[in-house]
Design a protein around this motif. Structure first.
Motif, PDB file in Angstrom:
ATOM      1  N   ALA A   4     -22.021   0.850  -1.073  1.00 29.27           N
ATOM      2  CA  ALA A   4     -21.287   1.440  -0.359  1.00 29.27           C
ATOM      3  C   ALA A   4     -20.229   0.577   0.339  1.00 29.27           C
ATOM      4  N   GLN A   5     -20.479  -0.672   0.771  1.00 26.57           N
ATOM      5  CA  GLN A   5     -19.378  -1.420   1.233  1.00 26.57           C
ATOM      6  C   GLN A   5     -18.468  -1.641  -0.008  1.00 26.57           C
ATOM      7  N   ALA A   6     -18.881  -2.174  -1.156  1.00 31.47           N
ATOM      8  CA  ALA A   6     -17.904  -2.327  -2.161  1.00 31.47           C
ATOM      9  C   ALA A   6     -17.027  -1.306  -2.794  1.00 31.47           C
ATOM     10  N   ASP A   7     -17.697   0.028  -2.668  1.00 34.71           N
ATOM     11  CA  ASP A   7     -16.862   1.199  -2.989  1.00 34.71           C
ATOM     12  C   ASP A   7     -15.659   1.372  -2.055  1.00 34.71           C
ATOM     13  N   ALA A   8     -16.151   1.321  -0.751  1.00 38.67           N
ATOM     14  CA  ALA A   8     -15.143   1.592   0.193  1.00 38.67           C
ATOM     15  C   ALA A   8     -13.850   0.330   0.288  1.00 38.67           C
ATOM     16  N   LEU A   9     -14.344  -0.915  -0.075  1.00 37.49           N
ATOM     17  CA  LEU A   9     -13.442  -1.823  -0.237  1.00 37.49           C
ATOM     18  C   LEU A   9     -12.490  -1.761  -1.494  1.00 37.49           C
ATOM     19  N   ASN A  10     -13.211  -1.540  -2.618  1.00 31.48           N
ATOM     20  CA  ASN A  10     -12.352  -1.376  -3.718  1.00 31.48           C
ATOM     21  C   ASN A  10     -11.381  -0.025  -3.540  1.00 31.48           C
ATOM     22  N   GLN A  11     -11.959   1.024  -3.386  1.00 34.86           N
ATOM     23  CA  GLN A  11     -11.030   2.375  -2.920  1.00 34.86           C
ATOM     24  C   GLN A  11      -9.863   1.995  -2.030  1.00 34.86           C
ATOM     25  N   ALA A  12     -10.236   1.262  -0.792  1.00 35.71           N
ATOM     26  CA  ALA A  12      -9.027   1.022  -0.106  1.00 35.71           C
ATOM     27  C   ALA A  12      -8.009   0.179  -0.606  1.00 35.71           C
ATOM     28  N   ILE A  13      -8.404  -1.044  -1.464  1.00 36.81           N
ATOM     29  CA  ILE A  13      -7.515  -1.812  -2.148  1.00 36.81           C
ATOM     30  C   ILE A  13      -6.769  -0.827  -3.262  1.00 36.81           C
ATOM     31  N   ARG A  14      -7.305  -0.091  -4.007  1.00 39.01           N
ATOM     32  CA  ARG A  14      -6.785   0.693  -4.931  1.00 39.01           C
ATOM     33  C   ARG A  14      -5.796   1.608  -4.413  1.00 39.01           C
ATOM     34  N   LEU A  15      -6.107   2.433  -3.167  1.00 43.49           N
ATOM     35  CA  LEU A  15      -5.137   3.349  -2.767  1.00 43.49           C
ATOM     36  C   LEU A  15      -3.901   2.674  -2.077  1.00 43.49           C
ATOM     37  N   LEU A  16      -4.043   1.361  -1.346  1.00 45.08           N
ATOM     38  CA  LEU A  16      -2.957   0.664  -0.640  1.00 45.08           C
ATOM     39  C   LEU A  16      -2.079   0.251  -1.834  1.00 45.08           C
ATOM     40  N   SER A  17      -2.746  -0.160  -2.976  1.00 46.69           N
ATOM     41  CA  SER A  17      -1.735  -0.518  -4.189  1.00 46.69           C
ATOM     42  C   SER A  17      -1.112   0.455  -4.537  1.00 46.69           C
ATOM     43  N   LEU A  18      -1.639   1.867  -4.665  1.00 47.34           N
ATOM     44  CA  LEU A  18      -1.115   2.968  -5.552  1.00 47.34           C
ATOM     45  C   LEU A  18       0.081   3.512  -4.469  1.00 47.34           C
ATOM     46  N   ARG A  19      -0.322   3.669  -3.159  1.00 42.35           N
ATOM     47  CA  ARG A  19       0.712   4.154  -2.087  1.00 42.35           C
ATOM     48  C   ARG A  19       1.954   2.958  -1.895  1.00 42.35           C
ATOM     49  N   HIS A  20       1.572   1.758  -1.941  1.00 41.99           N
ATOM     50  CA  HIS A  20       2.642   1.010  -1.537  1.00 41.99           C
ATOM     51  C   HIS A  20       3.805   0.907  -2.697  1.00 41.99           C
TER      52      HIS A  20
END
Length: 146
Positions: A4-20
């Motif tokens: 759950a923590q790994a998923d939250a971290l990886n999703q946050a990084i992925r979304l920030l990268s895409l949105r940025h």
């Protein structure tokens, strides 16, 4: 770390990268640039002329990507490429006057994007972000393992 923590971290990084990247693209479009081209121009402004292979290393891009970017930026008059004096097979890339003028606009855009990205965060946190992200990048940098 659990899933759950790994998923939250990886999703946050992925979304920030895409949105940025998408936000950067939207801001760069009026300047006639695509994401990545601004970093090439900023690097040349920081370092001065350099061989394309060095530019590729500095940007963390594959040489074919830098070749494509330099061709497009040369066609638009922002950079010039010349044969390296010591090795005619290598190209030295340099900013033109038009490129230098565009760099000033890119710097303002870069400041605006950074401020937008960290809006609402405490100043102390903002100061720590580059170091944290650089460590994280180093941790997953496949070039280090070669």
């Amino acid at each position: 770390m659990d899933f759950a923590q790994a998923d939250a971290l990886n999703q946050a990084i992925r979304l920030l990268s895409l949105r940025h990247r998408a936000r950067a693209a939207a801001l760069l479009t009026p300047l006639g640039l695509h994401p990545g081209q601004e970093t090439l121009l900023l690097e040349l402004a920081r370092t001065g002329p350099m061989i394309q292979a060095q530019l590729s290393e500095a940007l963390g891009c594959e040489p074919p990507s830098v070749t494509l970017m330099t061709r497009k930026l040369e066609a638009s008059g922002h950079i010039r490429r010349e044969a390296a004096p010591a090795d005619k097979r290598a190209s030295v890339v340099a900013l033109t006057d038009r490129g230098r003028a565009l760099v000033e606009e890119i710097k303002q855009l870069w400041c605006d994007l950074a401020e937008e990205t960290v809006r609402g965060l405490p100043a102390a946190t903002v100061e720590q972000i580059p170091g944290i992200l650089n460590t994280m990048t180093g941790n997953v940098d496949g070039r280090r393992r070669r």
